[in-house]
Scaffold this active site. Structure first.
Site, PDB file in Angstrom:
ATOM      1  N   VAL A   1       0.843  -1.206   0.000  1.00 11.87           N
ATOM      2  CA  VAL A   1       0.000   0.000   0.000  1.00 11.87           C
ATOM      3  C   VAL A   1       0.873   1.250   0.000  1.00 11.87           C
ATOM      4  O   VAL A   1       1.676   1.452   0.909  1.00 11.87           O
ATOM      5  CB  VAL A   1      -0.929   0.040   1.237  1.00 11.87           C
TER       6      VAL A   1
ATOM      7  N   GLY B   1       3.431   2.222  -1.660  1.00  6.12           N
ATOM      8  CA  GLY B   1       4.883   2.068  -1.866  1.00  6.12           C
ATOM      9  C   GLY B   1       5.731   2.379  -0.650  1.00  6.12           C
ATOM     10  O   GLY B   1       5.717   1.659   0.344  1.00  6.12           O
TER      11      GLY B   1
ATOM     12  N   ILE C   1       5.568   4.722   1.573  1.00  6.66           N
ATOM     13  CA  ILE C   1       4.957   5.380   2.742  1.00  6.66           C
ATOM     14  C   ILE C   1       4.639   4.315   3.802  1.00  6.66           C
ATOM     15  O   ILE C   1       3.918   3.361   3.505  1.00  6.66           O
ATOM     16  CB  ILE C   1       3.645   6.108   2.360  1.00  6.66           C
TER      17      ILE C   1
ATOM     18  N   LYS D   1      -5.671  -1.572  -2.540  1.00 10.97           N
ATOM     19  CA  LYS D   1      -4.920  -0.946  -1.426  1.00 10.97           C
ATOM     20  C   LYS D   1      -5.883  -0.438  -0.361  1.00 10.97           C
ATOM     21  O   LYS D   1      -5.643  -0.614   0.837  1.00 10.97           O
ATOM     22  CB  LYS D   1      -4.064   0.198  -1.983  1.00 10.97           C
TER      23      LYS D   1
ATOM     24  N   GLY E   1       7.841   2.248  -7.547  1.00 13.07           N
ATOM     25  CA  GLY E   1       9.222   2.324  -8.016  1.00 13.07           C
ATOM     26  C   GLY E   1      10.142   1.444  -7.194  1.00 13.07           C
ATOM     27  O   GLY E   1       9.819   1.030  -6.083  1.00 13.07           O
TER      28      GLY E   1
HETATM   29  P1  NAP Z   1       7.852  -7.259 -12.068  1.00  8.19           P
HETATM   30  O1  NAP Z   1       8.866  -6.242 -12.348  1.00  8.19           O
HETATM   31  O2  NAP Z   1       6.914  -7.676 -13.135  1.00  8.19           O
HETATM   32  O3  NAP Z   1       8.629  -8.554 -11.537  1.00  8.19           O
HETATM   33  C1  NAP Z   1       7.986  -9.766 -11.286  1.00  8.19           C
HETATM   34  C2  NAP Z   1       9.055 -10.801 -11.001  1.00  8.19           C
HETATM   35  O4  NAP Z   1       8.423 -12.033 -10.684  1.00  8.19           O
HETATM   36  C3  NAP Z   1       9.967 -11.070 -12.189  1.00  8.19           C
HETATM   37  O5  NAP Z   1      11.294 -11.207 -11.740  1.00  8.19           O
HETATM   38  C4  NAP Z   1       9.480 -12.413 -12.722  1.00  8.19           C
HETATM   39  O6  NAP Z   1      10.507 -13.193 -13.313  1.00  8.19           O
HETATM   40  C5  NAP Z   1       9.014 -13.071 -11.452  1.00  8.19           C
HETATM   41  N1  NAP Z   1       8.014 -14.110 -11.678  1.00  8.19           N
HETATM   42  C6  NAP Z   1       6.810 -13.964 -12.282  1.00  8.19           C
HETATM   43  N2  NAP Z   1       6.193 -15.157 -12.322  1.00  8.19           N
HETATM   44  C7  NAP Z   1       7.033 -16.053 -11.752  1.00  8.19           C
HETATM   45  C8  NAP Z   1       6.996 -17.443 -11.531  1.00  8.19           C
HETATM   46  N3  NAP Z   1       5.941 -18.164 -11.910  1.00  8.19           N
HETATM   47  N4  NAP Z   1       8.048 -18.026 -10.921  1.00  8.19           N
HETATM   48  C9  NAP Z   1       9.111 -17.306 -10.531  1.00  8.19           C
HETATM   49  N5  NAP Z   1       9.204 -15.974 -10.733  1.00  8.19           N
HETATM   50  C10 NAP Z   1       8.188 -15.373 -11.331  1.00  8.19           C
HETATM   51  O7  NAP Z   1       6.955  -6.859 -10.825  1.00  8.19           O
HETATM   52  P2  NAP Z   1       7.256  -5.752  -9.721  1.00  8.19           P
HETATM   53  O8  NAP Z   1       6.914  -4.425 -10.264  1.00  8.19           O
HETATM   54  O9  NAP Z   1       8.602  -5.976  -9.154  1.00  8.19           O
HETATM   55  O10 NAP Z   1       6.119  -6.085  -8.645  1.00  8.19           O
HETATM   56  C11 NAP Z   1       6.257  -7.153  -7.733  1.00  8.19           C
HETATM   57  C12 NAP Z   1       5.132  -7.054  -6.703  1.00  8.19           C
HETATM   58  O11 NAP Z   1       5.246  -5.820  -6.018  1.00  8.19           O
HETATM   59  C13 NAP Z   1       3.716  -7.079  -7.280  1.00  8.19           C
HETATM   60  O12 NAP Z   1       2.848  -7.728  -6.377  1.00  8.19           O
HETATM   61  C14 NAP Z   1       3.356  -5.607  -7.371  1.00  8.19           C
HETATM   62  O13 NAP Z   1       1.955  -5.364  -7.333  1.00  8.19           O
HETATM   63  C15 NAP Z   1       4.020  -5.096  -6.121  1.00  8.19           C
HETATM   64  N6  NAP Z   1       4.319  -3.658  -6.136  1.00  8.19           N
HETATM   65  C16 NAP Z   1       5.062  -3.130  -7.132  1.00  8.19           C
HETATM   66  C17 NAP Z   1       5.373  -1.782  -7.113  1.00  8.19           C
HETATM   67  C18 NAP Z   1       6.213  -1.154  -8.188  1.00  8.19           C
HETATM   68  O14 NAP Z   1       6.436   0.049  -8.132  1.00  8.19           O
HETATM   69  N7  NAP Z   1       6.714  -1.912  -9.164  1.00  8.19           N
HETATM   70  C19 NAP Z   1       4.906  -0.984  -6.072  1.00  8.19           C
HETATM   71  C20 NAP Z   1       4.162  -1.558  -5.043  1.00  8.19           C
HETATM   72  C21 NAP Z   1       3.874  -2.908  -5.089  1.00  8.19           C
HETATM   73  P3  NAP Z   1      11.308 -12.700 -14.628  1.00  8.19           P
HETATM   74  O15 NAP Z   1      12.053 -11.454 -14.214  1.00  8.19           O
HETATM   75  O16 NAP Z   1      12.240 -13.816 -14.925  1.00  8.19           O
HETATM   76  O17 NAP Z   1      10.279 -12.462 -15.670  1.00  8.19           O
HETATM   77  N1  HSE Z   2       0.468   1.046 -10.596  1.00  6.46           N
HETATM   78  C1  HSE Z   2       0.693   1.442  -9.241  1.00  6.46           C
HETATM   79  C2  HSE Z   2       0.609   2.962  -9.162  1.00  6.46           C
HETATM   80  C3  HSE Z   2       2.053   0.923  -8.792  1.00  6.46           C
HETATM   81  O1  HSE Z   2       0.569   3.639 -10.198  1.00  6.46           O
HETATM   82  O2  HSE Z   2       0.541   3.515  -8.069  1.00  6.46           O
HETATM   83  C4  HSE Z   2       2.211   0.899  -7.311  1.00  6.46           C
HETATM   84  O3  HSE Z   2       1.315   0.058  -6.693  1.00  6.46           O
END
Ligand code: NAP
Ligand code: HSE
Length: 428
Positions: A134, A136, A138, A207, A304
């Site tokens: 939730v 990021g 914060i 969230k 991020g």
């Molecule tokens: P992402 O960049 O798409 O990375 C996902 C990772 O999971 C990749 O390394 C991928 O492998 C791996 N993966 C996917 N399916 C898999 C499987 N079946 N087995 C093993 N590994 C697997 O996602 P992200 O942005 O880091 O987000 C991760 C989580 O954090 C999500 O729940 C997202 O909602 C949450 N989140 C993200 C942010 C943000 O700013 N990005 C903010 C808050 C919360 P490969 O690299 O080999 O493809």
């Molecule tokens: N898509 C989301 C956003 C990423 O724009 O806030 C972080 O959860």
């Protein structure tokens, strides 16, 4: 120092890479704070040969994240793959049932399965932490579960999707239509793989559902969140609302009412001069109100690599310190199943009407509002262009039901040139 905390990280994308970097770059700092070393033992992702810009040579590789979760040489599984079900849920369940703590950033999984996973964690006597899920960077989960534990929370409110806030503020600044800015956001890489999660309000709704559970001691109820996205917000709405002193925000609001739990994630107007009104770009803001503390405003990066990994590490360090907090702030069995309440709290509304240039047009609209008991606070009529004049009305507090009756009667006045627009104004 006690024995190191041994981590398995499932997911090496944006967030996972950030977590590895913090552990590698701040090893001593984090160990000092945690009172023990934090060591990565094994990692998992889909593609082993992908270049990730980090050194993974010291860690075991697991193709299967569930196998990683079941390893006997791991204490804590960090789930950073995403997705409400599939490998993320299987990995979390496997980790808990094999006696491991779990830290996740996965709001979709917790919004859909929060209660089940909290029960599993508690039955196993393990921690399940989700600060990064939730807003990021914060620390809002910690604020609610710990810092504000002595308060009855009265309202939780906030901008929790950076992409939507970027789109809305960029539309206003550059006077660009939604579609153009949506494409810009896509090029900047702001949008989720499925953009409707962002602009449809679903990601922010996930969230809000988690914060609601923490704030009101209720079971996570994503299906009870009333969601409307920003896809239908026009530059006209943004400009005209601005003329009346407001900004459009995709705003989440949760409160406990006499009728049940009100949760909504919808476009709302807030005063331009308020902290929410001044929130620019992809930044998030969460407002927490408690009976003792009053109002707290938390602002910061909601997404991020660095900010999200920072939140993950806060949870990891807490677990390393031995800090145990129930998943949603109360034992899972004590979380109430509150009925979902349709928004009935009265609020002022902003109306934008396109009126035909006919004698008495405005009077007919005012009469409809008067008939249903809606009082006008202020209004503005612009000059007629092509025999149509935009009219803006800010009402006094009224219910959505009364407003819907008025909107349904406007058509019969014969003075409207277009569908009226009505947006709730959230007091702040
Ligand atoms: P992402 O960049 O798409 O990375 C996902 C990772 O999971 C990749 O390394 C991928 O492998 C791996 N993966 C996917 N399916 C898999 C499987 N079946 N087995 C093993 N590994 C697997 O996602 P992200 O942005 O880091 O987000 C991760 C989580 O954090 C999500 O729940 C997202 O909602 C949450 N989140 C993200 C942010 C943000 O700013 N990005 C903010 C808050 C919360 P490969 O690299 O080999 O493809
Ligand atoms: N898509 C989301 C956003 C990423 O724009 O806030 C972080 O959860």
């Amino acid at each position: 120092m006690t024995s190191p905390l041994r981590l398995g990280i499932a997911g090496l994308g944006t967030v996972g890479t950030g977590v590895v970097k913090i552990i590698q770059n701040h090893h001593d700092l984090v160990a000092g704070r945690a009172g023990r070393r934090i060591e990565i033992v094994a990692v998992s992702a889909r593609n082993r040969s992908k270049k990730r810009g980090i050194d993974l040579s010291g860690y075991d590789w697991e193709d299967d994240p569930v196998a990683l979760a079941e390893r006997s040489d791991i204490d804590l599984v960090v789930e950073l793959m995403g997705g409400s079900d599939g490998p993320a849920k299987a990995t979390t369940v496997a980790a808990l049932s094999h006696g491991k703590d779990v830290v996740t950033a996965n709001k979709a999984m917790l919004a859909m399965h929060g209660q089940e996973l909290a029960e599993r964690a508690e039955a196993a006597g393990r921690a399940l932490r989700f600060e990064a899920a939730v807003a990021g960077g914060i620390p809002v989960v910690k604020s609610l579960a710990e810092g504000l534990a002595g308060n009855r929370i009265t309202r939780v409110m906030g901008v929790m999707n950076g992409t939507c806030n970027y789109i809305l503020t960029r539309m206003e600044d550059a006077k660009l239509p939604y579609k153009k800015v949506f494409e810009e956001a896509r090029k900047l890489g702001y949008l989720e793989a499925d953009p409707s999660l962002d602009v449809g309000g679903i990601d922010a709704g996930h969230k809000l559902a988690l914060l609601t559970a923490l704030a009101f001691g209720t079971r996570v109820d994503f299906s009870g969140v009333h969601i409307e996205g920003i896809e239908h917000i026009t530059i006209e709405d943004i400009t005209r609302a601005g003329d009346m002193g407001f900004r459009v925000k995709l705003l989440g609001v949760a409160r406990m009412t006499g009728r049940g739990l009100e949760q909504r994630m919808t476009p709302c107007l807030v005063s331009k001069g308020s902290p929410l009104g001044r929130l620019e770009g992809a930044t998030n803001m969460v407002v927490l109100e408690g009976d003792s503390v009053g109002q707290i405003v938390l602002r910061g990066p909601g997404a991020g690599e660095g900010p999200t990994a920072s939140a993950v590490m806060g949870d990891v360090v807490d677990i390393a310190r031995g800090l145990r907090v129930p998943v949603f702030g109360l034992p899972a069995s004590a979380l109430e199943q509150a009925p979902a309440a349709i928004t009935a709290t009265p609020a002022p509304y902003y109306l934008r009407l396109e009126l035909l240039d006919k004698p008495g047009a405005l009077a007919r609209i005012a009469a409809v509002l008067g008939d249903v008991g809606i009082s006008i606070d202020r209004m503005r009529q612009y000059g007629h262009a092509e025999a149509v004049a935009p009219v803006l009305i800010v009402t006094h507090k009224t219910t959505r039901d009364a407003l819907d009756v008025a909107l349904s009667r406007f058509g019969a006045t014969g003075v409207l040139a277009a569908e009226p627009v009505a947006i709730r104004i959230e007091a702040f």
